[in-house]
Scaffold this active site. Structure first.
Site, short mmCIF file in Angstrom:
data_model
loop_
_atom_site.label_atom_id
_atom_site.label_comp_id
_atom_site.label_asym_id
_atom_site.label_seq_id
_atom_site.Cartn_x
_atom_site.Cartn_y
_atom_site.Cartn_z
N CYS A 134 0.08 -1.22 0.02
CA CYS A 134 -0.02 -0.09 0.31
C CYS A 134 0.94 1.62 -0.13
O CYS A 134 1.21 2.05 1.05
CB CYS A 134 -1.12 0.19 1.43
SG CYS A 134 -2.13 1.91 1.47
N CYS A 137 -0.32 4.51 2.38
CA CYS A 137 -0.11 3.46 3.61
C CYS A 137 1.35 4.41 3.94
O CYS A 137 1.36 4.70 4.96
CB CYS A 137 -1.02 2.28 3.82
SG CYS A 137 -2.15 1.84 3.24
N ASP A 138 2.24 3.11 3.25
CA ASP A 138 3.55 3.58 4.02
C ASP A 138 4.23 4.60 3.42
O ASP A 138 5.64 4.85 3.69
CB ASP A 138 3.46 1.98 3.79
CG ASP A 138 2.83 1.02 4.11
OD1 ASP A 138 2.48 1.69 5.98
OD2 ASP A 138 3.19 -0.29 4.18
#
Length: 307
Positions: A134, A137-138
């Site tokens: 992701c 997300c990261d």
């Protein structure tokens, strides 16, 4: 004894939010936690984009808090996997891996979608420690770092472009010498000075130390040449597989296997609702999953009131 007004199949932000709302509505939901209780967030480290947590929150802690909140309102949790469901008539029937058979007047499906991985021996143990599925997300955690992205479709181009907001260099590793991505997405990646392509190649090994991923081996599939390359992160952008095999064609799916929904989380089967990544091939975020879980719970409550 095994009949419930509502059964929620799966957890994660979607299923647990559904559990909170249906429990507060006094529907006493039964939650079948699935193969990965808490969903993919239990495999991550810090979550910084979920509203309400100024300093971020660990993924497992967020899911534990959601579960405890639902349990406080009366949700019942069973650590089992749904293996089969009969949605042809009400009450619906659900069979689980613990050998039990349950029936329900309404079902909420929140089984998620599993990110496709390369199948390398140590990759799953490095999720959250340099391996990610992701980018949104990261990506933030790779400021001024070097990362490699695996894939050749729109998702890979989008992820790589997003990561360049933070990383100093992004290498896209693709098995062919042409991309599957749409022309606009290709042009955006080609024109980004931080992105470089490694063609006709695949990542075949991941190396790590106590801090996480340090290197990868990239093999040229035409020549067989191998190169050990430094990297701080390895992002997989090769698609997701929705966890819908237990439905056996009883619900309408889209071309990629995700559950088709209408009016939010409603499916083509009255009384059956779907939320989270199992019906979302676009956003796949904790907050959007939680929102759809809320919608599914509210519609399930309204359905039961009308039946």
């Amino acid at each position: 004894m095994n009949h419930r007004k509502v059964i929620i199949i799966g957890t994660g932000p979607a299923g647990l939010t559904s559990a909170i709302y249906t429990a507060r509505a006094d529907l006493k939901p039964l939650v079948l936690e699935g193969e990965q209780p808490g969903g993919q967030l239990t495999l991550t480290t810090e979550v910084e984009n979920f509203p309400g947590f100024v300093d971020g929150v660990m993924g497992p802690e967020l899911m534990s808090n959601m579960k405890n909140q639902a349990a406080r309102f009366g949700a019942e949790f069973v650590a089992t996997l749904c293996t089969e469901a009969d949605l042809s008539k009400r009450p619906f029937t659900v069979k689980a891996s613990n050998g039990e058979t349950y029936t329900a007047d309404s079902i909420i499906i929140s089984t998620g979608a599993s990110a496709k991985m390369l199948g390398l021996p140590n990759e799953k143990g490095l999720v959250g420690r340099g391996v990610s599925t992701c980018a949104t997300c990261d990506g933030f955690f790779y400021r001024d770092r070097v990362v490699h992205v695996v894939g050749g479709g729109d998702t890979a181009m989008e992820d790589a472009t997003f990561i360049t907001k933070f990383a100093k260099k992004v290498y896209i590793v693709h098995r062919k010498d042409t991309l599957r991505a749409s022309k606009p997405m290709q042009e955006r990646a080609f024109n980004n000075p931080k992105i470089e392509f490694i063609w006709d190649s695949a990542v075949t090994e991941i190396f790590s130390d106590h801090s996480g991923v340090t290197h990868v081996t990239v093999e040229n599939l035409k020549t067989g040449d191998k190169e050990k390359r430094h990297t701080d992160g390895l992002f997989y952008a090769i698609g997701h597989t929705p966890n819908t095999s237990f439905l056996k064609g009883q619900i309408t799916l889209d071309d990629n296997g995700f559950i088709k929904t209408i009016n939010g989380p409603a499916t083509n089967v009255p009384g059956v609702f779907a939320c989270g990544d199992v019906q979302d091939s676009i956003f796949r975020q904790a907050i959007t999953a939680a929102g759809s879980g809320c919608q599914a719970a509210i519609l399930a409550e309204r359905f039961l009131e009308g039946h």
